[in-house]
Design an enzyme around this catalytic site. Structure first.
Site, PDB file in Angstrom:
ATOM      1  NE  ARG A  19      20.165  48.452  46.362  1.00 37.86           N
ATOM      2  CZ  ARG A  19      20.755  47.911  47.416  1.00 37.86           C
ATOM      3  NH1 ARG A  19      21.316  46.731  47.316  1.00 37.86           N
ATOM      4  NH2 ARG A  19      20.808  48.545  48.561  1.00 37.86           N
ATOM      5  CB  SER A 431      37.011  36.660  51.318  1.00 36.11           C
ATOM      6  OG  SER A 431      36.480  35.765  50.372  1.00 36.11           O
ATOM      7  CG  HIS A 639      41.950  33.829  42.888  1.00 35.23           C
ATOM      8  ND1 HIS A 639      41.718  32.480  42.703  1.00 35.23           N
ATOM      9  CD2 HIS A 639      40.734  34.425  42.878  1.00 35.23           C
ATOM     10  CE1 HIS A 639      40.417  32.288  42.602  1.00 35.23           C
ATOM     11  NE2 HIS A 639      39.792  33.439  42.697  1.00 35.23           N
ATOM     12  CB  CYS A 641      36.997  33.891  39.296  1.00 37.22           C
ATOM     13  SG  CYS A 641      37.264  34.932  40.687  1.00 37.22           S
ATOM     14  CG  HIS A 690      31.268  28.986  42.694  1.00 42.44           C
ATOM     15  ND1 HIS A 690      32.483  28.376  42.494  1.00 42.44           N
ATOM     16  CD2 HIS A 690      31.461  30.299  42.453  1.00 42.44           C
ATOM     17  CE1 HIS A 690      33.367  29.279  42.115  1.00 42.44           C
ATOM     18  NE2 HIS A 690      32.778  30.455  42.093  1.00 42.44           N
TER      19      HIS A 690
HETATM   20  N1  GLN Z   1      40.706  37.522  47.581  1.00 41.52           N
HETATM   21  C1  GLN Z   1      39.356  37.544  47.080  1.00 41.52           C
HETATM   22  C2  GLN Z   1      38.489  36.672  47.962  1.00 41.52           C
HETATM   23  O1  GLN Z   1      38.975  35.694  48.449  1.00 41.52           O
HETATM   24  C3  GLN Z   1      39.288  37.043  45.676  1.00 41.52           C
HETATM   25  C4  GLN Z   1      37.889  36.934  45.192  1.00 41.52           C
HETATM   26  C5  GLN Z   1      37.746  36.755  43.727  1.00 41.52           C
HETATM   27  O2  GLN Z   1      38.703  36.600  43.032  1.00 41.52           O
HETATM   28  N2  GLN Z   1      36.569  36.791  43.235  1.00 41.52           N
HETATM   29  O3  GLN Z   1      37.313  36.941  48.131  1.00 41.52           O
HETATM   30 ZN    ZN Z   2      37.810  33.839  42.481  1.00 41.78          ZN
END
Ligand code: GLN
Ligand code: ZN
Length: 756
Positions: A19, A431, A639, A641, A690
């Site tokens: 890297r 998270s 979930h 994204c 984000h």
């Molecule tokens: N549970 C994961 C988090 O909260 C989900 C992250 C994701 O879907 N990108 O980081």
């Molecule tokens: Zn997500």
């Protein structure tokens, strides 16, 4: 000129085996490296990969495939597609490049999105009716100067415009083509013999006019580049019905991806014009497995006999950007597994071996291919890839094992009774901030500087703090925060049988960001619980429900290198059973909510719409199978994204999750429309994680009110739009406090309007 068939590569990895590019870029961004030093470091990397590829015996080497950040961004700069907000910056400067890539205080960067169906992300060019294209050929010329006999790689005009955003960018083609014509003339004048023009858009479903646009562009480019040997490269799939027209383009060579679409070989041979060469993409540029050289040679040999060696080239299916550098370096891997792998370096060797083998008689060839053959045989028969118990279990499933016991409508009241949550319950996606302390502790633990016991104590303290904070903030459904997870896929890959993780198997995700996808090589099962003790520790600290947190089977596959000796639906099924075992253990330990993240479900959608139903069938079945064994009163969250569900709301409904949380904070809430009749509850993100911006409480309240116009309050949740691991506590605490306040005010409101 070497006898026989030539070998070629469409592109090489560019981040450096260790890297180095990332290191140099980050030092430059911190101001520790000058622009000249950065460019020197990059040049050294580029030169080294060319030298290595030449040493491996590759005949046709690429240039201009290297990039400081992204090759689509490079193309935008090459042709002058520079949005107004960056126009004041100097053309050709690093400042302009990185401003477009990363934004400035006053100008947001170009958007980023996935490069076809890979896990690489490119910057989305912006093309407006007033965009004035103009050529800056400095980069390809400089790379050609470095390595004179290379074949410059240029992203073709139609793919470039198709990837761009703006008002029907393809209409700009006639304004763009003069720039490509001039570029080709300049490259030729500069000594280039050949140029590779990539048109990967040709493997997607083509809108009307796209194929004609490709034809028009090729007529003009071929006329401008008389004397240049032009290759058209299409990869990541087959040309489908466009094949005959593509073969008829005035190109000297057509590159076909015969790994993704082997079926196009015969029709291509039948329709190939007499003067055209075929570049056979026979080595998998997207995956990490050794090739079956015997089988490839057997396929190629009759073609060589038919067309002559000078009309055939052997190549990887696509650029090697998508695989890591060197499998040989993975000394931590089981040597048996290592022997099955081919990263970029080994793929170049395979190409050279193939070429040599094709020039030999059968017995010499068999001897030459013997080591590769032995590795393949070993893999086929290995106890590492086959587990009878796993196979029997997966094979014995019947259809009703895919379904939960009752319907969503029957489950909902049971869950409501068990959970006793207020309306508009508040929660997060899983998270919490991965602080420097957490990363540091993990690194020290991995390096053996922090004992397992001390690491565990550290993580528990993190969880305790996280639970305390969430209670204080007033969230209804808590999370343990995932401090023990380096990554949502790797964490599970490290704990499931059938997966291996690498030390240096980095591939570029975007810019300086690299990922190390795990390698799924064998039958998957779960030797022991993976998350239960962390969940239990967290739940024991609070009376509020703590969600169990799992990564779903499709996302596990999508972000790994997956075995190629087993169909994807079978692999998904094994994963679903293994992750489902964990879900059941969480339930037995007392978890009332289990969340299964399928961040990548949508990313996995095939490029061609005709393949989508098939994919969705097995992908959604895998999710259902994961959740199926859970009791009616256990609430399953999923979930995802993203939120542009468009035409696959029906598929989402088939997931049969109880609660769905999606990214919606950046998009208009109108996209909730299709969820009006969705059977389950929905948590449209109201806080865009984000961005470092902390939204106001009124803003979030407003979004909730708007959401209520589409989805009744009884079915709405309140949450951020993704996990918070990339954010800092300084942002997260106030943001969540405001989120809770917004929910509380909405609960008191009686209309869908927000009180001033
Ligand atoms: N549970 C994961 C988090 O909260 C989900 C992250 C994701 O879907 N990108 O980081
Ligand atoms: Zn997500």
């Amino acid at each position: 000129m070497p006898d026989g068939v030539q070998t070629a590569v469409l592109g090489l990895p560019r981040i450096g085996p260790d890297r180095e590019l990332k290191v140099a870029l980050e030092a430059y961004w911190r101001g520790e490296l000058s622009g000249a030093e950065l460019e020197r470091a990059a040049r050294a990397l580029h030169r080294r990969q060319l030298v290595d590829a030449a040493a491996a015996g590759i005949d046709v080497l690429p240039s201009n495939d290297f990039s400081l950040y992204d090759h689509v961004l490079d193309t935008a700069l090459l042709v002058g597609a520079i949005p107004d907000r960056f126009r004041h910056l100097e053309r050709g400067s690093l400042e302009l490049l990185f401003a477009m890539a990363r934004g400035t205080d006053t100008a947001p960067p170009l958007e980023m999105t996935k490069w076809f169906d890979t896990n690489y992300h490119y910057l989305v060019p912006e093309v407006a009716p007033e965009t004035h294209f103009s050529l800056d050929p400095a980069k390809p010329l400089a790379e050609l100067r470095e390595a004179a006999r290379t074949r410059p790689v240029i992203l073709g005009p139609v793919s470039f415009l198709s990837l761009a955003k703006g008002d029907r960018p393809l209409r700009a083609l006639d304004r763009l083509l003069p720039v490509y014509e001039e570029l080709l003339r300049r490259l030729h004048a500069f000594g280039a013999q050949a140029v590779q023009i990539d048109e990967p858009v040709l493997v997607t479903d083509l809108d009307v006019g796209v194929l004609a646009a490709v034809e028009r562009s090729w007529e003009r480019m071929a006329a401008a580049a008389r004397g240049l040997d032009l290759t058209l490269a299409a990869y990541f799939g087959g040309l489908g019905s466009a094949l005959p027209r593509v073969l008829a383009l005035p190109a000297r060579e057509i590159h076909l991806d015969l790994v993704c679409a082997p079926e196009q070989l015969e029709p291509a041979l039948a329709a190939l014009p007499a003067g055209t060469r075929l570049s056979l993409g026979v080595i998998d540029g997207r995956n990490v497995w050794r090739s079956d050289l015997e089988a490839i040679a057997a396929r190629v040999e009759p073609i060589v006999d038919r067309l002559g060696a000078d009309r055939i080239r052997l190549a990887p299916s696509c650029s090697l950007l998508h695989v890591p550098y060197s499998a040989r370096r993975e000394q931590g891997l089981d040597p048996e597994l290592r022997g099955w792998l081919a990263f970029a370096e080994e793929k170049l060797e395979e190409l050279a071996l193939l070429k040599a083998g094709l020039a030999m008689g059968p017995s010499d060839r068999a001897r030459l291919f013997a080591p590769a053959h032995a590795a393949l045989e070993a893999r086929r028969g290995s106890a590492h890839t086959h587990d009878d118990h796993v196979r029997r279990r997966a094979a014995s499933l019947c259809d009703d094992e895919l379904a939960r016991r009752s319907t969503a409508a029957e489950r909902a009241p049971q869950q409501a009774e068990r959970l006793a949550l207020p309306p508009l319950p508040t929660t997060t996606i899983g998270s919490l901030p991965q602080t420097t302390e957490i990363r540091d502790a993990r690194r020290r633990h991995d390096a053996g500087e922090l004992s397992a016991a001390d690491y565990e104590r550290f993580l528990k303290a993190e969880i305790r703090t996280a639970i305390g904070l969430q209670e204080q903030i007033g969230l209804d459904v808590l999370v343990h925060g995932e401090p023990e997870r380096n990554d949502m896929v790797q964490y599970f890959a490290e704990r499931l049988a059938g997966f291996a993780t690498t030390e240096a198997g980095w591939v570029q995700s975007y810019g300086s960001r690299c990922v190390r996808p795990p390698i799924l090589f064998g039958d998957v099962w779960r030797p022991k619980p993976m998350t239960v003790s962390w969940w239990r520790y967290a739940q024991d600290l609070t009376a509020r429900p703590v969600k169990g947190m799992l990564t779903g089977p499709v996302t596990m596959m999508q972000w790994s290198f997956v075995r190629d000796d087993e169909p994807a639906p079978q692999v998904a099924r094994q994963l679903a059973l293994a992750i489902g075992d964990e879900a059941v253990d969480l339930e037995r330990a007392g978890a009332a909510i289990v969340q299964i993240d399928e961040a990548a479900l949508r990313e996995g959608l095939p490029l061609r719409s005709a393949d989508r139903d098939g994919y969705l069938r097995w992908a959604i079945d895998a999710f259902r199978l994961t959740a199926a064994p859970l009791r009616d009163d256990t609430q399953v969250h999923v979930h995802m994204c993203y939120s542009e569900f468009g035409d696959f709301v029906e598929a989402i409904a088939r997931l049969d999750a109880d609660v769905l949380s999606i990214e919606a904070s950046r998009s208009s809430l109108d996209l909730l429309e299709p969820f009006a009749d969705y059977p389950a509850q929905v948590g449209p993100g109201v806080y865009d994680i984000h961005s470092p911006r902390v939204p106001s409480s009124v803003e979030m309240e407003e979004r909730l009110a708007r959401a209520e116009r589409h989805i009744p309050r009884e079915r709405l949740w309140v949450n951020p739009d993704c996990g918070l691991k990339t954010r800092r506590w300084e942002e997260v605490v106030p943001a969540l406090e405001r989120l809770v306040a917004a929910a509380q005010r909405r609960r008191a409101a009686t209309t869908t309007a927000v009180a001033a």
